[in-house]
Design a protein around this motif. Sequence first.
Motif, short mmCIF file in Angstrom:
data_model
loop_
_atom_site.label_atom_id
_atom_site.label_comp_id
_atom_site.label_asym_id
_atom_site.label_seq_id
_atom_site.Cartn_x
_atom_site.Cartn_y
_atom_site.Cartn_z
N ILE A 80 8.45 10.03 -0.09
CA ILE A 80 7.73 10.91 -1.01
C ILE A 80 6.93 10.05 -1.98
CG2 ILE A 80 7.96 12.69 -2.77
CD1 ILE A 80 10.66 13.43 -1.53
N GLY A 81 5.62 10.12 -1.86
CA GLY A 81 4.76 9.32 -2.73
C GLY A 81 4.67 7.86 -2.34
N GLY A 82 5.17 7.51 -1.14
CA GLY A 82 5.15 6.11 -0.71
C GLY A 82 3.82 5.69 -0.08
N TRP A 83 3.72 4.40 0.24
CA TRP A 83 2.54 3.85 0.89
C TRP A 83 2.74 3.97 2.39
CZ3 TRP A 83 -1.35 0.37 -1.56
CH2 TRP A 83 -1.30 0.44 -2.96
N LEU A 84 2.11 4.95 3.02
CA LEU A 84 2.29 5.21 4.43
C LEU A 84 1.02 4.83 5.20
CD1 LEU A 84 3.96 8.74 4.07
CD2 LEU A 84 5.00 6.47 3.83
N VAL A 85 1.10 3.75 5.98
CA VAL A 85 -0.07 3.24 6.71
C VAL A 85 0.05 3.58 8.19
CG1 VAL A 85 -1.45 1.21 7.29
CG2 VAL A 85 -0.35 1.37 5.04
N THR A 86 1.08 3.07 8.84
CA THR A 86 1.33 3.34 10.26
C THR A 86 2.84 3.57 10.43
OG1 THR A 86 1.82 1.06 10.97
CG2 THR A 86 -0.51 1.71 10.85
N PRO A 87 3.24 4.16 11.55
CA PRO A 87 4.68 4.36 11.78
C PRO A 87 5.49 3.07 11.71
CG PRO A 87 3.40 5.70 13.31
CD PRO A 87 2.43 4.81 12.59
N PHE A 88 4.94 1.96 12.23
CA PHE A 88 5.68 0.70 12.22
C PHE A 88 5.80 0.16 10.80
CE2 PHE A 88 6.02 -3.98 13.21
CZ PHE A 88 7.33 -3.90 13.67
N GLN A 89 4.75 0.36 10.01
CA GLN A 89 4.81 -0.06 8.60
C GLN A 89 5.86 0.74 7.84
OE1 GLN A 89 3.18 2.18 6.05
NE2 GLN A 89 4.10 0.95 4.42
N VAL A 90 5.91 2.04 8.11
CA VAL A 90 6.92 2.90 7.49
C VAL A 90 8.33 2.45 7.91
CG1 VAL A 90 7.88 5.24 7.44
CG2 VAL A 90 5.40 4.89 7.27
N LEU A 92 9.30 -0.59 8.72
CA LEU A 92 9.66 -1.83 8.05
C LEU A 92 9.89 -1.64 6.55
CD1 LEU A 92 7.21 -4.38 9.75
CD2 LEU A 92 9.70 -4.34 9.96
N ASP A 93 8.92 -1.01 5.89
CA ASP A 93 8.98 -0.89 4.43
C ASP A 93 10.02 0.11 3.94
OD1 ASP A 93 7.15 -2.82 3.68
OD2 ASP A 93 5.43 -1.47 3.81
N TYR A 94 10.25 1.14 4.71
CA TYR A 94 11.12 2.20 4.23
C TYR A 94 12.40 2.35 5.06
CZ TYR A 94 7.15 3.39 1.33
OH TYR A 94 6.15 3.33 0.40
N THR A 95 12.26 2.73 6.33
CA THR A 95 13.45 3.01 7.15
C THR A 95 14.39 1.81 7.20
OG1 THR A 95 12.08 4.47 8.51
CG2 THR A 95 14.27 3.90 9.33
N LEU A 96 13.88 0.65 7.64
CA LEU A 96 14.73 -0.53 7.73
C LEU A 96 14.97 -1.16 6.36
CD1 LEU A 96 13.32 -2.26 10.96
CD2 LEU A 96 15.41 -0.90 10.70
N GLY A 97 13.91 -1.21 5.55
CA GLY A 97 14.02 -1.86 4.24
C GLY A 97 15.09 -1.23 3.35
N TYR A 98 15.00 0.08 3.16
CA TYR A 98 15.96 0.76 2.28
C TYR A 98 17.30 0.98 2.96
CZ TYR A 98 12.44 1.61 -1.30
OH TYR A 98 11.50 1.44 -2.28
N SER A 147 9.92 -6.37 4.10
CA SER A 147 8.68 -6.21 3.33
C SER A 147 7.72 -7.35 3.58
CB SER A 147 9.01 -6.11 1.83
OG SER A 147 9.78 -4.97 1.55
N VAL A 148 8.25 -8.57 3.71
CA VAL A 148 7.40 -9.73 4.00
C VAL A 148 6.72 -9.55 5.36
CG1 VAL A 148 7.42 -12.19 4.61
CG2 VAL A 148 8.65 -11.38 2.58
N LEU A 149 7.48 -9.14 6.34
CA LEU A 149 6.93 -8.92 7.68
C LEU A 149 5.85 -7.83 7.65
CD1 LEU A 149 7.33 -10.00 10.53
CD2 LEU A 149 9.00 -8.17 10.93
N SER A 150 6.11 -6.77 6.92
CA SER A 150 5.13 -5.70 6.78
C SER A 150 3.87 -6.19 6.09
CB SER A 150 5.73 -4.54 5.99
OG SER A 150 4.76 -3.54 5.72
N GLY A 151 4.07 -7.02 5.05
CA GLY A 151 2.92 -7.56 4.33
C GLY A 151 2.03 -8.43 5.20
#
Length: 203
Positions: A80-90, A92-98, A147-151
């Motif tokens: 909600i309100g996150g930075w959503l670019v592509t499914p793989f980015q989501v 890395l940054d959200y599903t796996l990250g959090y 996050s580093v990998l996503s970056g």
Amino acid sequence: MTGNSNTTTMSHNREMILTIVTGGIALALAFVLSQIKLFELPNGGTVTPASILPIVIFAMAFGPGWGFVVAVIFSLLQLIGGWLVTPFQVLLDYTLGYSAYGLIGFAAQARAKRIAIRNPLKRFANAGLFRAIIFTVLAYVVRWFCSVLSGVIFYAEYAGDMNPWIYSMIYNGSFLSLDLLVLLVVMIILYVVLMKAYKKPVK
């Protein structure tokens, strides 16, 4: 035999109810705190007032299994309100990250010891501060790596003339390290307060 069976069923049901109620409270508190931004970087990344602490307490009170369940749900709330670019980015940054915060559950005491205590805060305190810190830092390292990998993959253009790997490591490390520091300070204060309340020596 019937008496023992009924007692076991009641104990299981009580534990399930406690788990669900505590999990809901932990998710609500964590989400609200995650919306309070003490500091925010221009291209994403925030420092919050120990928003992960409710997840830490829950995971250490109920173990890694439930810890991952709550962490995954929390990762979905962060969309909600996150930075959503592509499914793989989501991913890395959200599903796996959090979801990495579920690792903190491995700091919990053995299940038999946990369920003998009805107070989730006491379960957290009994597991020990050192274990809490170690596994919390580990969870943050895993999130940082995601996050580093996503970056590197999705935000390399922001690095300019700098190596994308170095830029991503510094950028993501800057806000995550501060967020971790705030969390650890609050966690230590809470732990000391709980130990005094339970009249136990700090360990």
